[in-house]
Design an enzyme around this catalytic site. Structure first.
Site, mmCIF file in Angstrom:
data_model
loop_
_atom_site.group_PDB
_atom_site.id
_atom_site.type_symbol
_atom_site.label_atom_id
_atom_site.label_comp_id
_atom_site.label_asym_id
_atom_site.label_seq_id
_atom_site.Cartn_x
_atom_site.Cartn_y
_atom_site.Cartn_z
ATOM 1 C CG HIS A 146 -1.876 1.152 1.278
ATOM 2 N ND1 HIS A 146 -3.207 0.998 1.613
ATOM 3 C CD2 HIS A 146 -1.730 2.475 1.028
ATOM 4 C CE1 HIS A 146 -3.818 2.164 1.572
ATOM 5 N NE2 HIS A 146 -2.939 3.085 1.216
ATOM 6 C CG LEU B 73 4.914 5.607 -5.688
ATOM 7 C CD1 LEU B 73 5.409 4.794 -6.878
ATOM 8 C CD2 LEU B 73 6.085 5.979 -4.778
ATOM 9 N NE ARG B 74 0.280 11.811 -2.168
ATOM 10 C CZ ARG B 74 -0.724 11.362 -1.441
ATOM 11 N NH1 ARG B 74 -1.701 10.660 -1.994
ATOM 12 N NH2 ARG B 74 -0.776 11.601 -0.154
ATOM 13 C CG ASN C 293 -5.310 8.449 -3.237
ATOM 14 O OD1 ASN C 293 -4.257 7.974 -3.632
ATOM 15 N ND2 ASN C 293 -5.436 8.980 -2.028
ATOM 16 C CG HIS D 120 -5.098 1.961 5.763
ATOM 17 N ND1 HIS D 120 -6.461 1.805 5.910
ATOM 18 C CD2 HIS D 120 -4.934 2.749 4.675
ATOM 19 C CE1 HIS D 120 -7.071 2.466 4.947
ATOM 20 N NE2 HIS D 120 -6.173 3.044 4.188
ATOM 21 C CG ASP E 261 -1.717 4.672 3.976
ATOM 22 O OD1 ASP E 261 -1.705 5.167 2.828
ATOM 23 O OD2 ASP E 261 -2.567 4.973 4.830
ATOM 24 C CG HIS F 170 -0.453 15.090 2.187
ATOM 25 N ND1 HIS F 170 -1.467 15.346 1.287
ATOM 26 C CD2 HIS F 170 -0.768 13.913 2.767
ATOM 27 C CE1 HIS F 170 -2.351 14.356 1.324
ATOM 28 N NE2 HIS F 170 -1.949 13.465 2.217
HETATM 29 C C1 NCD Z 1 -3.871 8.822 2.121
HETATM 30 C C2 NCD Z 1 -3.470 9.903 1.124
HETATM 31 O O1 NCD Z 1 -2.958 10.940 1.543
HETATM 32 O O2 NCD Z 1 -3.642 9.694 -0.080
HETATM 33 N N1 NCD Z 1 -3.978 9.413 3.429
HETATM 34 C C3 NCD Z 1 -3.919 8.779 4.609
HETATM 35 O O3 NCD Z 1 -4.110 9.426 5.646
HETATM 36 N N2 NCD Z 1 -3.633 7.509 4.702
HETATM 37 C C4 NCD Z 1 -5.140 8.154 1.679
HETATM 38 C C5 NCD Z 1 -5.446 6.871 2.414
HETATM 39 O O4 NCD Z 1 -4.763 5.866 2.239
HETATM 40 O O5 NCD Z 1 -6.417 6.865 3.181
HETATM 41 ZN ZN ZN Z 2 -3.360 4.993 1.599
#
Ligand code: NCD
Ligand code: ZN
Length: 356
Positions: free
Chosen positions: A12, A15-16, A40, A180, A252, A256
């Site tokens: 999980h 990588l944006r 996403n 997660h 995960d 950001h």
């Molecule tokens: C993830 C994200 O920033 O894309 N954020 C997070 O808090 N885990 C999205 C996700 O996996 O829920």
């Molecule tokens: Zn995630």
């Protein structure tokens, strides 16, 4: 002391795209042989064309890094396993074409549950969705779920259990991954349903709500699902340390920019130094002998990667080997990204292990 891990997998990973992809992808490519890449983005990865293009952009980004840093491509051998975002526009036909082209992972976001989930699904068990799940099951696809309701923040995963039960019984041949895992009350479901599995992050097995709101507010530890109680953390840690057969590692890691974090974005950027931190944790609990299963073998078996990932067919014969050593290393303070920066989990801290 040293240990060598064979074919580490991160099941999980965010990588944006664009500059952020270039900034974060090398960390995963150095340490892991493959990762499940979350879809996403804006717009979401929800078609065969966009999944193919996204996969190519990840490969290109890693190749450019190797060239720019004069690193041999083999040391950065990395297979992006791109998941498809289930949106309203996804049809059974699209699913079939994706499965036939080797894109077998689906990601279900309940609408509004987390970062960029506006295109997610409002009614998870309606007839249209059931038709999709049925095709996914027939195609041998794997359904990865962000399992949270829209209720009170600490009860969201537990409340979503009703949906997990219904899905697991309605589609008994569909492998369902609870992403997660964060709440000890979900664990019995893994034991009860053969087709339910989970991924575990490093932060949910090492941190709890006190690390977010117990002292000064720490937005760097804010993520979805939110970190929970010490009891949850302990129960999840035990699953990991025992390499419970129903769980695999999924970081995960969700970068950001500092500005977005300050505005309240959910996500912990853990990709730098994941394996040294896991080695440190497993060593502390005398469980190093289970680390290989937790970061690779379980996922190989659960996702049956050798059956449908072309690259995985060669991993047994010529594995990616990552050696970790018990000697101190420092986690970077920050990672530059365009005119901002990204702050990794445990930024600036010394840890007891390092990657050789
Ligand atoms: C993830 C994200 O920033 O894309 N954020 C997070 O808090 N885990 C999205 C996700 O996996 O829920
Ligand atoms: Zn995630």
């Amino acid at each position: 002391m040293q240990i060598t891990l064979k074919n580490p997998l991160d099941m999980h990973l965010h990588l944006r795209d664009g500059a952020m992809l270039d900034a974060v992808a090398p960390f995963s490519a150095k340490s892991f042989v493959a990762a499940v890449i979350m879809p996403n983005l804006t717009p979401p990865i929800d078609s065969l064309e966009s999944a193919k293009a996204y996969k190519q952009s990840i490969v290109d980004s890693i190749h450019s890094y190797a060239k720019a840093h004069k690193q041999p491509l083999e040391s950065l051998a990395f297979e992006p396993l791109c998941a498809l975002y289930i949106t309203d526009s996804l049809t059974p036909k699209v699913l079939e074409s994706c499965a036939n082209s080797g894109f077998k992972l689906l990601k279900l976001y309940p609408k509004g549950a987390t970062t960029n989930s506006d295109n997610g699904i409002a009614q998870v068990m309606d007839s249209k969705m059931r038709a999709l799940f049925s095709v996914a099951q027939d195609q041998g696809m794997i359904l990865c779920i962000h399992g949270e309701s829209g209720g009170f923040v600490l009860e969201r995963e537990m409340e979503f259990g009703v949906v997990l039960r219904e899905l697991a019984t309605s589609f008994p041949r569909l492998k369902i991954i609870v992403e997660h895992l964060s709440d000890h009350r979900t664990i019995p479901l893994l034991e009860e349903y053969d087709n339910l599995y989970a991924t575990l992050t490093l932060h949910h097995i090492t941190l709890d709500l006190n690390d977010v709101a117990g002292g000064m507010l720490c937005h760097h530890h804010f993520c979805k699902p939110v970190l929970k109680t010490p009891k949850d953390k302990q129960a999840l840690l035990e699953l990991a340390l025992n390499a419970h057969k129903k769980v695999s590692f999924g970081s995960d890691s969700a970068p950001h920019s500092l500005e977005s974090k300050q505005k309240g974005a959910a996500g912990i950027f853990s990709a730098p130094a994941l394996l040294p931190q896991l080695a440190e944790l497993f060593d502390k609990h005398n469980a190093l002998h289970n680390l290989q299963a937790f970061v690779s073998d379980n996922a190989m078996r659960i996702y049956e990667l050798a059956c449908w990932v072309e690259a995985a067919k060669s991993w047994e014969k010529s594995p990616k080997l990552i050696t970790l050593e018990k000697s101190p290393s420092k986690i970077p303070e920050s990672i530059p990204c365009l005119d901002s920066s990204l702050r990794p989990l445990r930024a600036g801290e010394m840890i007891a292990w390092r990657e050789v």
